[in-house]
Structures are given as C-alpha cells and as structure tokens.
Write a protein that holds these residues in place. Structure first.
Motif, PDB file in Angstrom:
ATOM      1  N   UNK A  72       0.845  -1.195   0.000  1.00 36.34           N
ATOM      2  CA  UNK A  72       0.000   0.000   0.000  1.00 36.34           C
ATOM      3  C   UNK A  72       0.880   1.244   0.000  1.00 36.34           C
ATOM      4  N   UNK A  73       0.475   2.234  -0.784  1.00 33.80           N
ATOM      5  CA  UNK A  73       1.196   3.504  -0.795  1.00 33.80           C
ATOM      6  C   UNK A  73       0.673   4.390   0.325  1.00 33.80           C
ATOM      7  N   UNK A  74       1.589   5.014   1.051  1.00 38.80           N
ATOM      8  CA  UNK A  74       1.204   5.859   2.186  1.00 38.80           C
ATOM      9  C   UNK A  74       1.895   7.211   2.066  1.00 38.80           C
ATOM     10  N   UNK A 129      10.932   5.112   1.722  1.00 39.41           N
ATOM     11  CA  UNK A 129      11.077   4.006   2.671  1.00 39.41           C
ATOM     12  C   UNK A 129       9.830   3.146   2.658  1.00 39.41           C
ATOM     13  N   UNK A 130      10.019   1.866   2.877  1.00 38.62           N
ATOM     14  CA  UNK A 130       8.901   0.919   2.930  1.00 38.62           C
ATOM     15  C   UNK A 130       8.888   0.253   4.295  1.00 38.62           C
ATOM     16  N   UNK A 178       6.217   4.689   1.492  1.00 37.90           N
ATOM     17  CA  UNK A 178       6.261   6.133   1.234  1.00 37.90           C
ATOM     18  C   UNK A 178       7.280   6.341   0.117  1.00 37.90           C
ATOM     19  N   UNK A 179       6.828   6.773  -1.044  1.00 38.26           N
ATOM     20  CA  UNK A 179       7.680   6.793  -2.224  1.00 38.26           C
ATOM     21  C   UNK A 179       8.663   7.966  -2.267  1.00 38.26           C
ATOM     22  N   UNK A 215       7.848  -2.488 -12.524  1.00 37.22           N
ATOM     23  CA  UNK A 215       6.466  -2.055 -12.715  1.00 37.22           C
ATOM     24  C   UNK A 215       5.981  -1.038 -11.709  1.00 37.22           C
ATOM     25  N   UNK A 216       6.477  -1.128 -10.480  1.00 35.43           N
ATOM     26  CA  UNK A 216       6.078  -0.159  -9.447  1.00 35.43           C
ATOM     27  C   UNK A 216       6.367   1.278  -9.869  1.00 35.43           C
ATOM     28  N   UNK A 217       7.389   1.471 -10.705  1.00 38.30           N
ATOM     29  CA  UNK A 217       7.791   2.819 -11.100  1.00 38.30           C
ATOM     30  C   UNK A 217       6.986   3.333 -12.297  1.00 38.30           C
TER      31      UNK A 217
END
Length: 332
Positions: free
Chosen positions: A38-40, A116-117, A132-133, A159-161
């Motif tokens: 999940x992106x936060x 950071x993840x 947090x990207x 793919x995430x990018x």
C-alpha cells in the motif's frame, strides 16, 4: 563479454526497507491489507514507524534487490534510481555500490525525503508493505544515461515505477536506446494492484515490442488477463509469443517461451522466515542465467535457488554468496 559490458541495468524505485515482525492483530489494528503493498503519505509513514517494534533497516526496492542478487551470483549490474542527499539516501548508495553495482544517478538535492517501505512480517512469513515513495518518484528522462543503457545486455524495468508520468518517459527512452543498441528489455509486473491500475498499458508494452521479457507471479498474471483461472491466463500469455517467467510460490516457476512451457519446482527450505524479495531474487537468478548464456531451464533453477535463500531469513537481499551456493548445488 568485455569488461565494459553490463549484464543487467535496472530502473526502479530506490527504497530503504524498515522491517519488523508483528502478530496478525497489528495488521487489523492499523487496517493493513495482509500481503499487499500500500502507498502511504509521510504522516502515515511516521505513525507506522512509531508503532512498529524493533526494526531492521536495509536498502531495498524491487529492481535494486534484483541487481543485488545478480551481483551476488557474480553478474555485473547497474542501477538507475532516485534518492535524496539525506542520511538514508547516502546509506542507500553506499549499500548498493558496496556490492559492486554501478549506481551513478545524481542525488535529489531538494524535495521529498528518500523513500522508505515499512514491512510487517507476520509469524507465517508473509510480508505486508506500506511504502512512502518520496524522492524515488522524481526519476526523469534526464537520469537515463544513454551510454549505460547501450552497454547493458538487458534493461530491467520495475512495474512499481510506472506510476509517475516522468518515470514512464524514462522507461520508454531506456527501451528505445536499448533496442537500437541490440539489447533486450525486461519488465516485472511488481504487484497485482499495480497491474489493476495499468493493465492496458502493460499489455501495450508487451504487444508493441517495448519489452522482450516479462516477470510475473500467479496473481499478477491472472490480474493482467482478468481471469480467476491460472491456466486461462497462462494460455493468454503464451499467445503473446514472448519470453516470460512466472512464479507460483510453493508450486515452483514456469518459463513461457514461443516453443512451449518449462516448469521447475522450488528449492526446499526448512522454514519460510520472510517472503520479502522472493520474486526479486528469482528474477536475479533468471537474469543471471540468461546473461551468462545458460539454457532457460537452468535460469529457472538459478531463480528458484535465489528465492529459496532469501525467504529463509529476514530481508530482501541474500545473506549467502549466491555464486558459492549455486556452485555447491552444481548449477555453476
């Protein structure tokens, strides 16, 4: 292969992993979707960090983990990704270059902090990621070093990018340069939620020839072709007439080639401690196999070996030297 050549150059999110163990009720309390990414935002990142128990801080990011694994096999890797010139960003660059990986992307001097993840590992070894990207979304076409791309046998795209528009343009530029130079381009689909967001675009990349090799797990493949049936998804992938590697957790992995399907079982492990990075390290072994001139079946075996090593401990990068490990298994 001359020393000026690179086996694999990856473009990906440069993320520092903050890994902690927790019970299932922690996920419920903080409304975390088990097993998902999940992106936060920064505020949520700070709140989760405060709530987590003792944590292990390790440089990560999917494509960078793959390149770290490739280097452990003895392959020559390079990475393009964005970090800020802050404490974590400098730690990140040091960690990657200390492995012998070329990482020359300029630091971001202003803007968001290094990404950071926050990874929660439950007792069953499953990992739940909250990312947090930050700075890594600042990658642009200007960061794509044409000479570095031209010197690589395979360009590996994360793919995430695919979320930031500027990063998409960087991917397209890298693919165009690579193909003109006679190189190959691979993409990892990264996450089924990522596929849900960009299904048509990912299919377009496969069908318009921008990528030559696809990495996916079972869930991502079913999402790509919008089916609950794996065999249906596999048949659709075969029809694309492209090389692909599909991981299926304990069921092993498949290579889909224009000539047919090759299956390999998993390497046995005593206990799954942390599944973080299993797909990334599988890709490392597979890419090392391809770039070192091995048959596809042997590439699958190297991928399975690397995945087995990384799930046997905490963290998404190998603890053991994969070249030595592969030699002990008779794979090198």
């Amino acid at each position: 292969m001359s020393n000026s050549r690179t086996d694999v150059l990856a473009l990906g999110n440069a993320i520092v992993d903050v890994i902690a163990s927790a019970e299932e009720d922690f996920l419920a309390k903080y409304e975390l979707a088990k097993g998902a990414m999940m992106l936060i935002d920064e505020a949520r990142a700070e709140a989760l960090y405060a709530a987590m128990g003792p944590a292990k801080v390790i440089s990560g990011g999917s494509a960078a983990n793959t390149i770290a694994g490739l280097a452990s096999f003895g392959g020559k890797g390079a990475f393009i990704g964005k970090v800020k010139a802050d404490e974590l960003g400098k730690l990140y660059r040091h960690d990657l270059t200390s492995l012998g990986v070329s990482f020359d992307t300029a630091f971001a001097m202003e803007g968001p902090a290094t990404a950071r993840s926050f990874i929660i590992v439950t007792p069953d070894g499953e990992r739940t990621m909250n990312t947090y990207l930050g700075a890594c979304q600042g990658l642009t076409v200007a960061d794509v070093d044409a000479k570095a791309v031209e010197s690589a046998d395979i360009i590996y795209l994360e793919g995430y990018l695919w979320d930031p528009p500027a990063a998409k343009e960087a991917f397209r530029k890298a693919s165009e340069i690579a193909h003109k130079a006679g190189g190959r381009v691979a993409i990892t689909l990264s996450d089924s939620f990522c596929v849900d967001r960009y299904r048509d675009e990912f299919l377009g990349l496969i069908r318009n020839g921008m990528v030559d090799l696809v990495f996916a797990n079972e869930h991502e493949l079913k999402s790509l072709y919008q089916t609950a049936d794996f065999e249906t998804a596999l048949a659709a992938l075969r029809a694309e007439n492209i090389l692909a590697a599909v991981t299926r957790s304990e069921k092993g992995a498949l290579a889909v080639t224009p000539d047919g399907i090759i299956a390999e079982p998993v390497f046995p492990v005593e206990r799954i401690v942390d599944s973080t990075g299993a797909g990334d390290l599988f890709a490392a072994g597979f890419l090392f196999g391809l770039t070192s001139g091995r048959e596809v079946r042997d590439a699958l075996r190297l991928g399975a070996l690397a995945a087995a090593e990384v799930i046997s401990h905490v963290g998404a990068r190998p603890d053991m030297n994969l070249k030595v490990l592969a030699g002990n298994e008779g794979l090198l």
